[in-house]
Each structure stands twice: as structure tokens, then as C-alpha cells.
Design a protein around this motif. Structure first.
Motif, PDB file in Angstrom:
ATOM      1  N   ILE A 125      37.612  12.266  48.065  1.00 27.71           N
ATOM      2  CA  ILE A 125      37.941  12.986  49.120  1.00 27.71           C
ATOM      3  C   ILE A 125      37.237  14.349  49.033  1.00 27.71           C
ATOM      4  O   ILE A 125      37.464  14.909  47.921  1.00 27.71           O
ATOM      5  CB  ILE A 125      39.434  13.217  49.313  1.00 27.71           C
ATOM      6  N   TYR A 126      36.764  14.840  50.119  1.00 27.49           N
ATOM      7  CA  TYR A 126      36.253  16.245  50.239  1.00 27.49           C
ATOM      8  C   TYR A 126      37.249  17.066  51.351  1.00 27.49           C
ATOM      9  O   TYR A 126      37.406  16.459  52.339  1.00 27.49           O
ATOM     10  CB  TYR A 126      34.992  16.303  50.664  1.00 27.49           C
ATOM     11  N   TYR A 127      37.569  18.116  51.068  1.00 29.87           N
ATOM     12  CA  TYR A 127      38.477  18.767  52.023  1.00 29.87           C
ATOM     13  C   TYR A 127      38.215  20.309  52.405  1.00 29.87           C
ATOM     14  O   TYR A 127      37.677  20.910  51.304  1.00 29.87           O
ATOM     15  CB  TYR A 127      39.939  18.566  51.394  1.00 29.87           C
ATOM     16  N   VAL A 128      38.710  20.992  53.289  1.00 25.75           N
ATOM     17  CA  VAL A 128      38.910  22.341  53.354  1.00 25.75           C
ATOM     18  C   VAL A 128      40.129  22.680  54.136  1.00 25.75           C
ATOM     19  O   VAL A 128      40.595  22.005  55.193  1.00 25.75           O
ATOM     20  CB  VAL A 128      37.770  22.569  54.382  1.00 25.75           C
ATOM     21  N   ALA A 129      40.849  23.770  53.297  1.00 25.59           N
ATOM     22  CA  ALA A 129      41.873  24.208  54.009  1.00 25.59           C
ATOM     23  C   ALA A 129      41.427  25.343  54.765  1.00 25.59           C
ATOM     24  O   ALA A 129      40.744  26.401  53.930  1.00 25.59           O
ATOM     25  CB  ALA A 129      42.994  24.500  52.945  1.00 25.59           C
ATOM     26  N   LEU A 130      42.109  25.793  55.980  1.00 24.80           N
ATOM     27  CA  LEU A 130      41.584  26.946  56.610  1.00 24.80           C
ATOM     28  C   LEU A 130      42.862  27.434  57.662  1.00 24.80           C
ATOM     29  O   LEU A 130      43.492  26.408  57.812  1.00 24.80           O
ATOM     30  CB  LEU A 130      40.247  26.537  57.414  1.00 24.80           C
ATOM     31  N   ALA A 131      42.465  28.482  58.010  1.00 25.11           N
ATOM     32  CA  ALA A 131      43.583  28.986  59.102  1.00 25.11           C
ATOM     33  C   ALA A 131      42.850  29.457  60.510  1.00 25.11           C
ATOM     34  O   ALA A 131      41.626  29.971  60.291  1.00 25.11           O
ATOM     35  CB  ALA A 131      44.438  30.093  58.667  1.00 25.11           C
ATOM     36  N   VAL A 132      43.062  28.943  61.349  1.00 24.76           N
ATOM     37  CA  VAL A 132      42.347  29.462  62.709  1.00 24.76           C
ATOM     38  C   VAL A 132      43.439  30.021  63.636  1.00 24.76           C
ATOM     39  O   VAL A 132      44.529  29.693  64.139  1.00 24.76           O
ATOM     40  CB  VAL A 132      41.914  28.294  63.401  1.00 24.76           C
ATOM     41  N   ASN A 133      43.099  31.403  63.775  1.00 22.10           N
ATOM     42  CA  ASN A 133      44.391  32.197  64.421  1.00 22.10           C
ATOM     43  C   ASN A 133      45.648  31.975  63.804  1.00 22.10           C
ATOM     44  O   ASN A 133      46.519  31.663  64.485  1.00 22.10           O
ATOM     45  CB  ASN A 133      44.138  31.789  65.999  1.00 22.10           C
ATOM     46  N   GLU A 134      45.712  31.955  62.679  1.00 21.88           N
ATOM     47  CA  GLU A 134      46.883  31.990  61.863  1.00 21.88           C
ATOM     48  C   GLU A 134      47.436  30.559  61.863  1.00 21.88           C
ATOM     49  O   GLU A 134      48.751  30.499  61.312  1.00 21.88           O
ATOM     50  CB  GLU A 134      47.949  33.124  62.052  1.00 21.88           C
ATOM     51  N   GLN A 135      46.896  29.794  62.451  1.00 24.87           N
ATOM     52  CA  GLN A 135      47.304  28.362  62.411  1.00 24.87           C
ATOM     53  C   GLN A 135      46.663  27.479  61.331  1.00 24.87           C
ATOM     54  O   GLN A 135      45.554  27.409  61.416  1.00 24.87           O
ATOM     55  CB  GLN A 135      46.966  27.499  63.651  1.00 24.87           C
ATOM     56  N   ASP A 136      47.502  27.369  60.004  1.00 24.38           N
ATOM     57  CA  ASP A 136      46.914  26.611  58.869  1.00 24.38           C
ATOM     58  C   ASP A 136      46.762  25.135  59.191  1.00 24.38           C
ATOM     59  O   ASP A 136      47.380  24.408  59.961  1.00 24.38           O
ATOM     60  CB  ASP A 136      47.700  26.884  57.668  1.00 24.38           C
ATOM     61  N   MET A 137      45.766  24.780  58.674  1.00 27.06           N
ATOM     62  CA  MET A 137      45.303  23.360  58.599  1.00 27.06           C
ATOM     63  C   MET A 137      44.508  22.540  57.592  1.00 27.06           C
ATOM     64  O   MET A 137      43.745  23.516  57.005  1.00 27.06           O
ATOM     65  CB  MET A 137      44.599  22.990  60.047  1.00 27.06           C
ATOM     66  N   VAL A 138      44.456  21.390  57.374  1.00 29.45           N
ATOM     67  CA  VAL A 138      43.282  20.791  56.385  1.00 29.45           C
ATOM     68  C   VAL A 138      42.597  19.844  57.020  1.00 29.45           C
ATOM     69  O   VAL A 138      43.237  19.098  57.710  1.00 29.45           O
ATOM     70  CB  VAL A 138      44.301  20.350  55.171  1.00 29.45           C
ATOM     71  N   ILE A 139      41.232  19.865  56.743  1.00 34.31           N
ATOM     72  CA  ILE A 139      40.345  18.844  57.321  1.00 34.31           C
ATOM     73  C   ILE A 139      39.813  18.381  56.153  1.00 34.31           C
ATOM     74  O   ILE A 139      39.647  19.038  55.184  1.00 34.31           O
ATOM     75  CB  ILE A 139      39.507  19.518  58.171  1.00 34.31           C
TER      76      ILE A 139
END
Length: 677
Positions: free
Chosen positions: A66-80
Motif C-alpha cells: 500500500i502507498y498512502y498520503v495523509a493530508l489536510a485540506v482546509n483542516e479536514q484530515d483524510m488519508v488517500i
């Protein structure tokens, strides 16, 4: 758009996690060759919806599950995340607060995976809420399968945020994915959306504006057709009405043609009262006078027609003659030499000059005439245009004569009926019926309702035009002003980089309409020097860096209006100074510097390693200063991630280089260790 990468990582086939943590502002991942630094930008690109898996083949791809990126967009956290197989879809999971400890193999549940196209649409909604970018429905209808225009995709964002190793100092290309024309054109076309200059309502308004305009034009064409039909019938009403009055024996018109056409139904009511047996004047010669006038008019029209026909024949003859003349001129060649002989007296052998002078004059005349013939102005086009006008007039006279013939025949027909002892009133009633039928046809061409519809639609268009102008007017001007702002920032930022002396002060110019970048030399020359012509890898590097920093400075000022993520990746930017570092296997950066110095000893014209280290230190210093200044001004700044060999640098702004590395130093390890088979 405020965007922050918390972590990029890999879950290997044994379930072990290999994370790389990032913080806001400037981040540096440093290390020797083949440790996976460049894989980070590819992992991000792949997880961000790339249809291809371009992660470099090697230990990472052999081990990854699995490759993953954890990021926040306008303070909404998510993992893709993505599996190594590009066809397996993509993972997206929103979380209240990202916690790296939560990321384990079983975190990536199957039900969070979506087909790639749905994943990209879902992820796009965090940055941009738009579904339809067709300004013209007619243009869509002309496309194959009536498909909508390509909507803005998160893939277009990558052109603004990724500077790969083979791009960051490229003199032929500035933006990722622009080698594919379709993707380049889409990114440029969608820029006005990304910058918040237009939104979904703009495209819906544009479509409705086009629909209403098309409907108005359709009704106007229908109105024009009705008008032309009405005019044709009006032309036919006049002769029939005149014939009817003549048959009744009226000296004057009881109801004029204008009055009849003004109110058709009222005219019919009045004519019913006028055209009655008791009002017939049997002694009137009105029909005879009308018959005589029609024949006289026909004779005049026939005479004019003959003149036009002769004129057309004459023009045609002139055109044919000019064609022959032009062909002859083309075959005519001016004499290169004219041979002149002198006359000599047979007795005294004296030469006479008079003949020589005459021959010289003849020679000049021949050359002049041949030159005039070659330069003669062609008249064929003028003649052809005149012929077209004459033929149109001939057509008009033919129609008028045909109409006059028909009216004369009608009178002769009526006279014949009377001679056969038929009732005059019966003939009058037949002419009246013909007139009423024409008037009824005119009623069908009545365009009052059409005019009302056109007026109502015109009011809607007026309101829509005002709204488009008020809320979305002058988009192109706004794009130019945005470019001017970026140019201003490039002048500030570029002044701190080590461009060659011939490009100082650097004066870079960028266009949001073409995405071209060039250096403008000082006046009076004001020459545009495009990147491909600037020379020197350092110039190319600093042009890329200057442009992207200026763009993101402008994006940061726009705040939430701009949908482009506030992230920049620079992969191996110092390669222009240390091309040999591609083979960097030293356990410390100092060791590699020593090796580099040894390699340069015998190379003539090479700069000292320390000079290049100083330039590299300045590059990282300016990146750090940039982040701090942007944050002070906007309360947030773009997150810059630099993957490079450089290490242990001293920054001019006092920031510790170690704080930028933040544990991401890969000299004794890599992103991932080989997994046992």
C-alpha cells in the motif's frame, strides 16, 4: 487552498509501515542516492489520482503493498492510498484528526476503495465544487457523443505543485504534464476556475445565455421569413385590388391598399359593403385604361430589360477579352537586347548617327511598353462584380414583366368571359374571392405574437447580461492583472537568486493565458528571451523556482478563492551544481563534498565546491525566508517539500537546517528496507 501533507508512507507486504512525516513550511528530505527520496513525489502523484504507477522500480516497488498520503485540506484530515496495481482503484477516508498510529495494514478497508474516476471526483469536491464547464451547449452538441467538456480535475493541480527531478531545471518545459497537449490546454483553460474568477453558476449562466440568444435568433429568422411571405402576398394584393376596382368601374379607390393592409378584417367587412351589384358602373372604361397602362408599362420594362441584356453581353465580352489579353501578356517576353547597326556612306565611309539615335529611342520604347504590359492592372474581378449586379437587375425585370403579363392575361380572360355572355358580377365575385384568400393568407403571417416572444426573451437576456458582466465580467483582464501580480513577485524573489550577470536584474514575465515564461531585457531593446534560450542550468533552475514561489505567493493571497493546493515539491533542485551526486554513496554529506572536490581538480573552468555549496545554501535560505514571510502575511504558507542530497547547510536567516530535515536524513537507511521473499 490550505493544504498540508502530514505523512507519506508505504505499507510493505509484511504489514510494516514506513512513514515520512512532514510539518508546515519548508521540509527537507536529504540522503544519498537510491534511498527513495525521489519516490516520495511519485508516491504522492500516484495517490493523487495518476492513472500510471511511475514509482521507480526497485526495493520500494518490490516490497510495497500500500502507498498512502495523509493530508489536510482546509483542516479536514483524510488519508488517500493506492495499491501497486493502477486498475485496483483508490482509497479515500476522512478522519476527525489524523493519528499516524492508526495507519496499519487493516486500516485500508476494502469498502473505502473506489474506481479511480469516482475517487478523483470525490477528492475534487474538497478543493472545488464544479461539475459542468461547458460555456456553449451548441459546441458540446458538435462534439462526438455529445460529451461534456472535461471538468477540472485534481490531476490539473499537479502541474502547479510538482517539480520532478527531470523538470526542475529543464529549459524546454516548466509544468508537469504539459508535454501532453490535451492536458496542457485543459490546465490553462481551467485556470480561471482554479483562481476563483468563475464558478459553476458562470457556466450555467453562459449556457442559458446561449440558449436564449439562440431562441431569439430563431424567432427573428421566423419573423423575417413571415415578413418576406407577407411582402410577397402584399405585392399580389395590390394588382388584384386594382383589377377588382376596375371591373367595378370605380374612378377612385373607395378603400386604399394601405388601409386594406392596416386592418385586414375591417377591410374585408368594408369590401363586402362596397363590392355589390348596385355599385357596378357598366359605362366605365376603367378596365380599358388599366389594360392600356399595363401594356405601356410592360413595353417600358421590356425595353429596359433589353438594355440590361446587351450590357451583360458586353461585360461578358470584356471579361473574355481580358482573359485572352492576360494569356498573351504571359507569353510576351521583353527583349533582353536590341541590336543597333550604324549606316556608313559607301563613298566616304562616314557613319550617320541619326539612325543610331532613332534605334535607341525605339529600344527604350519597346522596353517601356513591355514593362507596362507586364504591370497592367487586371480588371476581371471588377467586371465580374458588375456582371453579377446586372444579372440581378435582369432577374428583377423578368419578374416584374411576368407579373405584368399575368395581370394583362387576367383582364383579357375577363373580357373573353363577358364576350361569352357570362355575368360581369360573377367575374367580380371571383376576383373578390381571390382577394379575400390573399388577405386570409396575410393573417397567417401575422407576427404580433412573435414580437411579444422576442421582447420577453430580450428582457431576460438583458438581466442575464448584467449579471454576467457584474459578477464575471472582464475575466481576461483579471487574468492579465493576476499575471502582473505574479510578475511583480518574481522580480522580488528572483533578485535573491544567482542568475547569470547577463540576466540581472532578472525581469521574468509570465502569462496565465499562454503559460509562457520569458526574461524581458531593459529598454530600448525590450527583447523577450524565453527559457530555452537563456542558457546555464542555474538560470533554468532559478526560473522554475522563482515562478513557482511567485505563483504560490499569489495563490496564498487569494486564500479560499484559489482551489490549487498550497504544496510544492522540488525534487533534486541542486543537481545543476552537483550532477555527480547521482552516484552519491557516502555515509555523510561532507564525505561526498570531498569526493566532488577531487573529481573537479583536473576539470578546467570548474567552480570550487565551496562556491556551489554557498549557492545551494542561498537557495534553501530563500525557501525558508519565503515560507516565513508568507506565513506572517497570510497566517499560513505553502508547504514546500525538497528532496535532495544537500545537507548540513548554514542558512542566512538563522534557521537550523536540522529543523528542516526533522529526522528525514537517509544516509544509513532508505525509505524502505527490502522485504524477505
Amino acid at each position: 487552498m490550505k493544504t498540508l501533507i502530514h505523512e507519506i508512507g508505504v505499507i510493505d507486504r509484511l504489514g510494516k509501515k514506513h512513514p515520512v512525516a512532514f510539518k508546515k513550511g519548508l521540509n527537507v528530505v536529504t540522503g544519498k542516492s537510491s534511498t527513495g527520496k525521489s519516490a516520495l513525489i511519485e508516491i504522492f502523484d500516484y495517490c493523487f489520482g495518476s492513472s500510471e504507477n511511475t514509482i521507480p522500480k526497485g526495493v520500494i516497488t518490490a516490497s510495497a503493498e500500500i502507498y498512502y498520503v495523509a493530508l489536510a485540506v482546509n483542516e479536514q484530515d483524510m488519508v488517500i492510498a493506492r495499491n501497486p496495481d493502477p486498475s485496483s482503484g483508490a482509497f479515500l477516508r476522512q478522519v476527525d484528526v489524523f493519528n499516524s498510529d492508526d495507519i496499519q495494514r487493516d486500516y485500508f478497508e476494502r469498502n473505502y476503495f473506489k474506481p479511480l474516476n469516482k475517487f478523483k471526483k470525490h477528492l475534487r469536491k474538497f478543493f472545488l465544487d464544479i461539475d459542468n464547464v461547458d460555456e456553449s451547449l451548441a459546441a458540446r452538441a458538435n462534439r462526438k457523443s455529445n460529451r461534456k467538456s472535461a471538468t477540472p480535475s485534481i490531476r490539473s493541480f499537479t502541474s502547479f505543485i510538482l517539480q520532478h527531478q527531470n523538470l526542475v531545471a529543464n529549459k524546454h518545459a516548466l509544468f508537469y504534464r504539459f508535454d501532453e497537449k490535451e492536458k496542457r490546454d485543459q490546465a490553462i483553460a481551467h485556470t480561471k476556475i482554479f483562481l476563483g474568477l468563475v464558478d459553476q453558476e458562470y457556466f450555467h449562466l453562459s449556457q442559458e445565455h446561449e440558449r436564449l440568444t439562440g431562441e431569439v435568433n430563431r424567432l427573428k429568422r421566423q419573423q423575417e421569413t413571415s415578413k418576406q411571405a407577407s411582402e410577397t402576398y402584399k405585392e399580389r394584393v395590390g394588382p388584384v385590388l386594382s383589377q377588382l376596382y376596375a371591373m367595378m368601374g370605380f374612378k377612385e379607390e373607395p378603400l386604399s391598399l394601405l388601409a386594406v393592409l392596416r386592418d385586414l378584417q375591417d377591410a374585408k367587412d368594408q369590401l363586402d359593403k362596397i363590392i355589390v351589384p348596385e355599385k357596378i358602373n357598366h359605362h366605365s372604361d376603367a378596365v380599358t385604361q388599366r389594360y392600356s397602362q399595363l401594356k405601356k408599362t410592360r413595353t417600358f420594362k421590356t425595353s429596359e430589360l433589353r438594355k440590361l441584356q446587351r450590357q451583360a453581353a458586353s461585360i461578358t465580352k470584356h471579361i473574355d477579352e481580358e482573359v485572352r489579353f492576360v494569356d498573351n501578356v504571359r507569353q510576351f517576353e521583353s527583349p533582353e537586347n536590341v541590336h543597333i547597326s550604324a549606316t556608313v556612306c559607301p563613298f566616304c565611309h562616314t557613319e550617320k548617327e541619326s539612325l543610331r539615335e532613332s534605334a535607341e529611342k525605339l529600344k527604350r520604347a519597346i522596353i517601356k511598353v513591355s514593362g507596362n504590359l507586364a504591370q497592367a492592372r487586371p480588371m476581371k474581378a471588377e467586371f465580374e462584380s458588375l456582371l453579377v449586379d446586372v444579372k440581378r437587375n435582369i432577374g428583377t425585370f423578368n419578374k416584374e414583366i411576368t407579373d405584368l403579363n399575368q395581370q394583362i392575361i387576367e383582364i383579357e380572360k375577363t373580357e373573353k368571359q363577358l364576350a361569352e355572355q357570362k355575368s360581369l358580377y360573377e367575374s367580380i365575385l371571383m376576383e373578390k374571392a381571390k382577394l379575400f384568400m390573399l388577405l386570409d393568407t396575410l393573417n397567417l403571417a401575422d407576427d404580433v405574437e412573435l414580437e411579444k416572444k422576442i421582447e420577453a426573451l430580450g428582457k431576460q437576456l438583458k438581466v442575464m447580461n448584467k449579471k454576467l458582466k457584474r459578477e464575471y465580467g472582464h475575466v481576461q483582464n483579471k487574468l492579465k492583472k493576476a499575471a502582473e501580480k505574479v510578475n511583480e513577485y518574481m522580480a522580488e524573489i528572483g533578485n535573491h537568486f544567482e542568475f547569470e550577470d547577463s540576466y540581472k536584474p532578472i525581469n521574468l514575465h509570465f502569462s496565465f493565458e499562454t503559460f509562457d515564461l520569458y526574461h524581458l531585457t531593459p529598454e530600448p531593446a525590450s527583447e523577450k528571451i524565453y527559457l530555452r534560450s537563456m542558457g546555464s542550468g542555474a538560470n533554468w533552475l532559478y526560473s522554475h523556482v522563482t515562478l513557482f514561489l511567485a505563483l504560490h505567493k499569489y495563490f496564498a493571497e487569494l486564500g479560499d478563492k484559489c482551489s490549487i493546493p498550497s504544496i510544492i515539491f522540488f525534487d533534486q533542485p541542486t543537481q545543476v551544481y552537483f550532477p555527480n551526486f547521482k552516484r552519491d554513496n557516502a555515509e555523510t554529506f561532507d564525505e561526498q563534498k570531498v569526493q566532488e572536490a577531487e573529481q573537479r581538480k583536473d576539470l578546467e573552468g570548474e567552480r570550487a565546491v565551496d562556491e556551489d555549496i554557498k549557492a545551494v545554501g542561498n537557495l534553501f535560505s530563500q525557501l525558508s525566508i519565503y515560507c516565513n514571510e508568507i506565513e506572517q502575511r497570510n497566517s499560513f504558507c505553502p508547504q514546500i517539500i525538497v528532496t535532495d542530497h544537500a545537507d548540513d547547510l548554514t542558512l542566512t536567516n538563522g534557521v537550523s537546517f536540522e529543523s528542516l530535515v526533522n529526522g528525514n536524513r537517509w544516509r544509513t537507511r532508505g525509505l524502505i528496507e527490502p522485504v524477505p521473499k
